[in-house]
Design a protein around this motif. Structure first.
Motif, PDB file in Angstrom:
ATOM      1  N   UNK A  89     -12.279 -14.427  -1.969  1.00 46.28           N
ATOM      2  CA  UNK A  89     -11.933 -13.142  -1.494  1.00 46.28           C
ATOM      3  C   UNK A  89     -12.612 -12.157  -2.007  1.00 46.28           C
ATOM      4  N   UNK A  90     -13.984 -11.871  -0.745  1.00 42.34           N
ATOM      5  CA  UNK A  90     -15.195 -10.244  -1.479  1.00 42.34           C
ATOM      6  C   UNK A  90     -13.759  -9.263  -1.095  1.00 42.34           C
ATOM      7  N   UNK A  91     -13.470  -9.656   0.226  1.00 43.54           N
ATOM      8  CA  UNK A  91     -12.364  -8.310   0.202  1.00 43.54           C
ATOM      9  C   UNK A  91     -11.111  -9.259   1.695  1.00 43.54           C
ATOM     10  N   UNK A  92     -10.120  -8.444   0.755  1.00 45.13           N
ATOM     11  CA  UNK A  92      -8.429  -8.738   1.967  1.00 45.13           C
ATOM     12  C   UNK A  92      -7.399  -9.064   1.716  1.00 45.13           C
ATOM     13  N   UNK A  93      -7.176 -10.209   2.317  1.00 39.94           N
ATOM     14  CA  UNK A  93      -5.410 -10.897   2.144  1.00 39.94           C
ATOM     15  C   UNK A  93      -5.901 -12.090   3.246  1.00 39.94           C
ATOM     16  N   UNK A  94      -5.434 -13.145   2.308  1.00 38.20           N
ATOM     17  CA  UNK A  94      -5.566 -14.285   3.529  1.00 38.20           C
ATOM     18  C   UNK A  94      -4.752 -15.233   2.359  1.00 38.20           C
ATOM     19  N   UNK A  95      -4.523 -16.449   3.762  1.00 35.54           N
ATOM     20  CA  UNK A  95      -3.060 -17.755   3.096  1.00 35.54           C
ATOM     21  C   UNK A  95      -4.092 -18.730   3.233  1.00 35.54           C
ATOM     22  N   UNK A  96      -3.394 -20.431   2.306  1.00 33.02           N
ATOM     23  CA  UNK A  96      -4.676 -21.738   2.665  1.00 33.02           C
ATOM     24  C   UNK A  96      -3.066 -22.281   2.443  1.00 33.02           C
ATOM     25  N   UNK A  97      -2.692 -23.176   3.002  1.00 29.26           N
ATOM     26  CA  UNK A  97      -1.476 -23.607   3.267  1.00 29.26           C
ATOM     27  C   UNK A  97      -0.415 -22.888   2.425  1.00 29.26           C
ATOM     28  N   UNK A  98      -0.040 -21.520   2.629  1.00 30.65           N
ATOM     29  CA  UNK A  98       0.821 -20.846   1.510  1.00 30.65           C
ATOM     30  C   UNK A  98       0.499 -20.537   0.799  1.00 30.65           C
ATOM     31  N   UNK A  99      -0.364 -20.840  -0.061  1.00 26.46           N
ATOM     32  CA  UNK A  99      -1.019 -19.735  -1.165  1.00 26.46           C
ATOM     33  C   UNK A  99      -1.988 -18.774  -0.866  1.00 26.46           C
ATOM     34  N   UNK A 100      -1.617 -17.775  -1.215  1.00 23.56           N
ATOM     35  CA  UNK A 100      -2.138 -16.368  -1.051  1.00 23.56           C
ATOM     36  C   UNK A 100      -3.262 -15.990  -1.892  1.00 23.56           C
ATOM     37  N   UNK A 101      -4.176 -15.094  -1.842  1.00 22.91           N
ATOM     38  CA  UNK A 101      -5.316 -14.822  -1.659  1.00 22.91           C
ATOM     39  C   UNK A 101      -5.800 -13.457  -2.004  1.00 22.91           C
ATOM     40  N   UNK A 102      -6.181 -12.591  -2.454  1.00 25.02           N
ATOM     41  CA  UNK A 102      -6.475 -11.787  -2.436  1.00 25.02           C
ATOM     42  C   UNK A 102      -7.677 -11.009  -2.729  1.00 25.02           C
ATOM     43  N   UNK A 103      -7.875  -9.774  -3.029  1.00 27.65           N
ATOM     44  CA  UNK A 103      -9.156  -9.389  -3.290  1.00 27.65           C
ATOM     45  C   UNK A 103     -10.150  -9.787  -4.767  1.00 27.65           C
ATOM     46  N   UNK A 104     -10.539 -10.665  -4.728  1.00 30.19           N
ATOM     47  CA  UNK A 104     -11.723 -10.711  -5.465  1.00 30.19           C
ATOM     48  C   UNK A 104     -10.799 -11.960  -6.282  1.00 30.19           C
ATOM     49  N   UNK A 105      -9.308 -12.752  -5.583  1.00 29.07           N
ATOM     50  CA  UNK A 105      -9.241 -13.890  -6.191  1.00 29.07           C
ATOM     51  C   UNK A 105     -10.174 -15.226  -5.445  1.00 29.07           C
ATOM     52  N   UNK A 106      -9.873 -16.197  -6.236  1.00 30.30           N
ATOM     53  CA  UNK A 106     -10.686 -17.784  -6.095  1.00 30.30           C
ATOM     54  C   UNK A 106      -9.324 -18.561  -6.042  1.00 30.30           C
ATOM     55  N   UNK A 107      -9.206 -19.407  -4.859  1.00 27.78           N
ATOM     56  CA  UNK A 107      -8.821 -21.328  -4.322  1.00 27.78           C
ATOM     57  C   UNK A 107      -9.770 -21.766  -5.016  1.00 27.78           C
ATOM     58  N   UNK A 108      -8.893 -23.113  -6.245  1.00 33.80           N
ATOM     59  CA  UNK A 108      -9.896 -24.124  -5.268  1.00 33.80           C
ATOM     60  C   UNK A 108      -8.204 -25.232  -4.494  1.00 33.80           C
ATOM     61  N   UNK A 109      -9.589 -26.412  -3.164  1.00 28.73           N
ATOM     62  CA  UNK A 109      -9.462 -26.594  -3.168  1.00 28.73           C
ATOM     63  C   UNK A 109     -10.327 -27.997  -2.689  1.00 28.73           C
ATOM     64  N   UNK A 110      -9.167 -29.129  -3.322  1.00 25.84           N
ATOM     65  CA  UNK A 110     -10.446 -30.983  -3.271  1.00 25.84           C
ATOM     66  C   UNK A 110      -8.486 -31.832  -2.409  1.00 25.84           C
ATOM     67  N   UNK A 111      -9.649 -32.579  -2.512  1.00 30.43           N
ATOM     68  CA  UNK A 111      -8.511 -33.604  -2.211  1.00 30.43           C
ATOM     69  C   UNK A 111      -7.672 -33.813  -0.312  1.00 30.43           C
ATOM     70  N   UNK A 112      -9.088 -33.179   0.532  1.00 34.03           N
ATOM     71  CA  UNK A 112      -8.477 -33.212   1.514  1.00 34.03           C
ATOM     72  C   UNK A 112     -10.456 -32.667   2.772  1.00 34.03           C
ATOM     73  N   UNK A 113      -9.608 -32.831   3.571  1.00 31.12           N
ATOM     74  CA  UNK A 113     -10.921 -33.044   4.607  1.00 31.12           C
ATOM     75  C   UNK A 113     -10.814 -31.521   5.493  1.00 31.12           C
ATOM     76  N   UNK A 114     -10.412 -31.522   5.385  1.00 31.72           N
ATOM     77  CA  UNK A 114      -9.969 -29.755   6.194  1.00 31.72           C
ATOM     78  C   UNK A 114      -9.033 -28.814   5.456  1.00 31.72           C
ATOM     79  N   UNK A 115      -9.163 -27.781   5.792  1.00 32.51           N
ATOM     80  CA  UNK A 115      -8.199 -26.576   5.728  1.00 32.51           C
ATOM     81  C   UNK A 115      -8.316 -25.726   6.711  1.00 32.51           C
TER      82      UNK A 115
END
Length: 143
Positions: free
Chosen positions: A99-125
């Motif tokens: 996340x460069x700037x802002x707030x979002x979520x992937x499957x209920x996992x929230x990420x904000x400014x300069x947060x990172x989230x690793x996503x594996x074992x899926x074909x899409x999100x």
């Protein structure tokens, strides 16, 4: 930049009063001792509005700067309240979402400014923007 053989590279903030804010991303190439090279590109910001804009690709025929690795980098500027699906191109790859700037979520996992989230074992999100958001997706092999 593909440093290849014989090149040493470093980033340094020469400004004594202003804070530097950038990403230095290292992706290991498929093989060692490649011929060094440098590319630079300019993109239209409108092309990433509520859309994934490919900026790096392992395929020189695809849009984006090409690299010697099965990796793809995409940018998006997602409007608040919008959803955007990401389809992983390489079977077994994972995505590091930054996340460069802002707030979002992937499957209920929230990420904000300069947060990172690793996503594996899926074909899409699906990414959901809780505010206007600017994100980088880095897809890399997980082997």
């Amino acid at each position: 930049m593909s440093a290849g053989r014989g090149i040493v590279h470093a980033e340094l903030n020469h400004n004594k009063t202003e804070k530097a804010s950038f990403l230095q991303i290292w992706i290991f190439p498929r093989e060692k001792d490649l011929v060094p090279r440098y590319d630079q590109a300019t993109y239209n910001p409108d092309d990433m509005s509520n859309n994934w804009l490919r900026i790096v690709s392992p395929d020189s025929s695809e849009k984006g700067i090409w690299i010697q690795q099965d990796a793809r980098l995409h940018l998006t500027r997602l409007d608040s309240g919008k959803d955007l699906e990401y389809n992983i191109k390489l079977q077994g790859a994972g995505v590091y979402l930054f996340m460069i700037n802002g707030n979002a979520s992937v499957n209920g996992e929230m990420i904000g400014n300069r947060d990172g989230l690793g996503i594996t074992e899926t074909e899409s999100f699906v990414l959901h923007a809780d505010s206007d958001s600017y994100l980088l997706a880095i897809e890399v092999p997980m082997r």
